[in-house]
Design a protein around this motif. Structure first.
Motif, mmCIF file in Angstrom:
data_model
loop_
_atom_site.group_PDB
_atom_site.id
_atom_site.type_symbol
_atom_site.label_atom_id
_atom_site.label_comp_id
_atom_site.label_asym_id
_atom_site.label_seq_id
_atom_site.Cartn_x
_atom_site.Cartn_y
_atom_site.Cartn_z
ATOM 1 N N PHE A 1 41.010 26.873 40.781
ATOM 2 C CA PHE A 1 40.750 28.266 41.150
ATOM 3 C C PHE A 1 41.859 28.798 42.052
ATOM 4 N N ILE B 1 39.070 40.031 40.358
ATOM 5 C CA ILE B 1 38.703 39.031 39.359
ATOM 6 C C ILE B 1 37.198 38.941 39.125
ATOM 7 N N LEU B 2 36.390 39.373 40.105
ATOM 8 C CA LEU B 2 34.927 39.242 40.017
ATOM 9 C C LEU B 2 34.251 40.583 40.276
ATOM 10 N N TYR C 1 40.684 37.554 44.043
ATOM 11 C CA TYR C 1 40.765 36.098 44.166
ATOM 12 C C TYR C 1 40.682 35.678 45.635
ATOM 13 N N ASN D 1 28.143 37.857 41.999
ATOM 14 C CA ASN D 1 29.300 37.366 42.756
ATOM 15 C C ASN D 1 28.911 36.230 43.689
ATOM 16 N N ALA E 1 28.876 32.823 42.006
ATOM 17 C CA ALA E 1 30.217 32.294 41.745
ATOM 18 C C ALA E 1 30.865 31.781 43.027
ATOM 19 N N LEU F 1 37.794 32.803 35.168
ATOM 20 C CA LEU F 1 38.345 32.747 36.524
ATOM 21 C C LEU F 1 39.604 31.884 36.601
ATOM 22 N N ARG G 1 39.354 39.143 34.112
ATOM 23 C CA ARG G 1 38.378 39.778 35.007
ATOM 24 C C ARG G 1 36.963 39.523 34.499
#
Length: 777
Positions: free
Chosen positions: A239, A252-253, A263, A295, A298, A457, A462
């Motif tokens: 990551f 990205i999220l 990120y 989110n 993750a 990811l 995205r």
């Protein structure tokens, strides 16, 4: 002073050149030419060392990502190698300067077979470098090159050495558009190669009866692509690498509640939580994750990886008994959850059951509220560093089967399992940073976790997370605003979204990846006609992290689940009573560490020899496309003949496509077993099904003995039919109706996804045979 500095510089250049000459066996001119490339790109040539001096005839199959690649190869490959260059590369000023280091010809590579010089060069034991375009899904014109090189190798007896320059696609001279591959000022390049092998061996690697030489070479180049990635990383390290590659500031999220995260912000949040998780648990301990797609889920997942803990993803739709059983099987002392989620999802009875079991629940809202400014500053400074270092081969995730054989089993996956499977998938299906992925599949399901979170990811795609796949009316509206280019789903969910969506809601989609259950022909056509996107059907299982095979734009066959991913070996074993198919076993670096079972809590039980029995009956055609004929446990034995229950379902589905259907087997005193059809249609009758089987040239044994009408067909959280619950309901209904029932012979799947079947190919009578295919389960 200036003379001294110059002398030091010359000495340094000479030392680097001498080291490269000793390492690779290059000429002195080539070694000197490598020096500026090493200084400008931090080029690492060690990956080429084992194969550089392969005996001729040999073809170096170079995956050309940038115009600089031929210059690197001219300096690094043997000086007697004949390089076949495209005009686009040959005209680059650096390549022009390096062409004197070796032999080179410039012409259309698609016509290379007509060039006698190349054939003569190889037959004399020479070396050839052919540059393949960097395309995961090459078009027809580009694919001709694979056919040409495969035929050239077979004609001349040449071995093939696949070669790539890792990360050169991020150079300024890259062939990939800048919006798809962000440019790097000082990238770290690395030469990577696979061992030399003749075409006969390359074909044998994929199964001689399952592939063509061109497809085998294409798969070998895909294997080169995925093995060139850094696979020996933890999930957290991967990551972080993605953040550095695509930019820490890249968004990205995103979810529907908390908005968007970059990120860096995600990694800072993970670092803060990781410190807390490490303090409340032991190294390698499994912590339960009871969270929706958001989110926070993750960030929590990667926080556990940073802390050196194992994320045990709990299926909150499985019921309190199964969740508690999973907690005990993995010996969890702590479960991470959110009060807001529990309240909104009305899961308080589940929380009570967990706490009654003596398991502590840690509420993330409380953790966030107690975070100090000092902790935030520390995390901001150390966002790229894990709190605890972990072994990439150590357990990272535990996913649980659906408990259809009693207590759920835990599938233990390592960091490397998931990192490898993401790389394997990226080597087969084309994605880039211009894409955005819309994931509605739950993270406690393997498809939703790896394909729907880890893959995007780690590759700069995205990611938009939506909390529930059951919101059939809301999801198309959200998709219309989010404008995703990729969506993941199951046939059940995709059909449901299409019923409520406007034609413009999914207009942004390039393709949909479907898994977990068979995709109906009607769903395929619906998305193609209304939304202009293809459904790429794949196949896998939790034990394989999960993807084993998938269709792509280049290699796509309706009715199949695609071709096996690079790096996966397949073994077929015949099954008595079943023709046209065999039981499939798989092996590869993505296959699990082992199981956790209720009888031995906390103890990982590995596979004996690395091979995993999928339990699926499949047919693989001459091009490697896999057609799943059924679950071994989902065949009914009627009068001594095996009948696929999945084939029955797809036959009935073709008659009443707007409704849901499920076929079950029930013990029968006269024939051994009989088929019972559960359906939501009120129009079903045996005579119409019998006529359809006759029209399609299918056996009369496929006609159900009983038909049970139901308001709905129960489904699991992943969207697949819940056959266990359905069997119980059907048996009860049959008894109420006074039908003679001697017992159940229904299957109890051992994987978190249930059944998946397709019928055997029928004798066509001018109509399309109803086909099904099976997907990630």
């Amino acid at each position: 002073m200036a003379w001294a500095l110059l002398a030091v510089a010359i000495a340094a250049v000479a030392f680097i050149a001498f080291r490269e000459q000793r390492r690779l066996g290059t000429s002195w001119r080539q070694a000197l030419a490598l020096v500026p490339l090493k200084l400008l790109t931090r080029l690492d040539t060690r990956g080429l060392q084992p194969v550089r001096n392969s005996d001729g005839p040999v073809i170096f199959a170079v995956n050309e990502q940038a115009r600089l690649d031929p210059a690197i190869c001219l300096a690094a490959l043997p000086d007697d190698t004949l390089h076949v260059l495209d005009p686009a590369s040959a005209d680059h000023f650096i390549v022009g300067a390096y062409r004197s280091l070796g032999k080179a010809v410039v012409f259309d590579k698609e016509k290379m077979l007509a060039n006698r010089r190349l054939i003569t060069h190889l037959k004399r034991g020479g070396r050839l470098a052919v540059y393949f375009p960097d395309a995961v899904e090459p078009d027809r014109a580009a694919f001709r090159l694979y056919r040409g090189v495969a035929l050239l190798a077979r004609k001349t007896g040449a071995t093939i050495v696949p070669v790539t320059v890792r990360n050169s696609r991020f150079l300024r001279s890259s062939f990939t558009a800048e919006d798809k591959a962000p440019r790097a000022l000082w990238p770290k390049l690395r030469l990577h190669a696979l061992p030399a092998a003749p075409m006969s061996d390359i074909v044998a690697m994929r199964g001689r009866e399952w592939t063509t030489p061109a497809n085998a070479l294409f798969d070998r180049m895909a294997e080169l692509r995925f093995t060139s990635a850094d696979l020996d990383q933890t999930l957290f390290e991967a990551f972080v690498s993605a953040a550095r590659t695509y930019g820490p500031g890249r968004t990205i999220l995103e979810d529907t509640v908390t908005g968007a995260l970059t990120y860096k912000r995600a990694l800072i949040g993970a670092r803060v939580l990781a410190k807390r998780f490490a303090a409340m648990s032991e190294k390698g301990e499994a912590l339960g994750v009871l969270l929706p797609n958001a989110n926070g889920a993750a960030v929590t997942f990667f926080a556990l990886q940073s802390a050196g803990r194992v994320a045990a993803m709990l299926n909150y739709t499985a019921g309190a008994r199964n969740v508690v059983s999973a907690i005990e099987t993995a010996k969890m002392r702590t479960v991470l959850s959110s009060r807001a989620f529990i309240e909104k999802a009305e899961l308080q009875p589940l929380v009570d059951a967990i706490e009654d079991n003596g398991t502590r629940i840690v509420w993330l809202e409380d953790v966030r509220a107690s975070v100090t400014t000092a902790e935030k500053l520390s995390a901001a400074l150390q966002w790229s560093r894990p709190v605890r270092h972990a072994d990439p081969k150590a357990p990272a995730v535990i996913l649980f089967t659906s408990g259809t054989e009693g207590a759920p089993k835990g599938v233990v996956l390592s960091h490397r399992n998931l990192v490898v499977n993401a790389a394997q998938s990226e080597a087969r299906v084309s994605i880039s940073v211009t894409d955005s992925l819309f994931n509605v599949l739950p993270l406690f399901h393997s498809f939703g976790l790896t394909g729907g979170m880890v893959l995007p990811l780690l590759y700069g795609v995205r990611l938009f997370l939506y909390p529930s796949p059951l919101h059939y009316k809301l999801i198309p509206q959200v998709a219309a605003r989010a404008q995703p280019t990729i969506m993941f789903g199951t046939d059940t969910f995709l059909a449901g979204y299409a019923r409520t969506a406007r034609d413009t809601d999914f207009a942004s989609l390039r393709f949909v990846v479907a898994g977990a259950e068979a995709v109906r022909y009607e769903t395929q056509e619906l998305y193609r006609e209304r939304f202009g996107c293809a459904i790429l059907e794949g196949y896998g299982m939790t034990e394989a992290s999960p993807v084993v095979a998938v269709n792509s734009a280049t290699h796509h066959r309706l009715g199949s689940v695609g071709r096996a991913l690079p790096g996966i070996d397949i073994r077929l074993e015949p099954v008595e009573g079943i023709e046209g198919g065999a039981r499939m076993w798989v092996k590869g670096p993505n296959v699990m560490i082992g199981y956790l079972k209720a009888d031995r809590p906390g103890e990982i039980q590995p596979l004996e020899d690395g091979w995993y029995d999928t339990g699926d009956i499949v047919h693989i055609d001459h091009e490697g496309f896999i057609e799943v004929r059924g679950r071994a446990k989902r065949f009914a034995k009627i009068g001594g003949e095996m009948v696929s229950l999945g084939a029955v379902e797809m036959l009935v589905q073709s008659l009443w496509p707007a409704d849901r259907h499920a076929a079950l087997s029930v013990a029968d005193r006269r024939k051994g077993e009989k088929i019972v059809l559960a359906t939501t249609t009120k129009q079903a009758d045996r005579q119409r099904i019998a006529r359809k089987t006759q029209e399609e040239g299918m056996t009369k044994l496929m006609v159900p003995s009983d038909i049970v009408e139901m308001e709905d067909i129960p489904v699991l959280g992943s969207g697949k039919t819940d056959y266990v619950t359905l069997q119980e309901r059907v048996m009860a209904m049959l008894k109420r109706l006074g039908r003679r029932v001697t017992g159940s012979s229904a299957p109890r799947d051992d994987a978190p996804g249930g059944a998946k079947d397709v019928p055997k190919k029928a004798k066509s009578k001018g109509r399309r045979s109803p086909k099904a295919s099976a997907s990630t389960r």
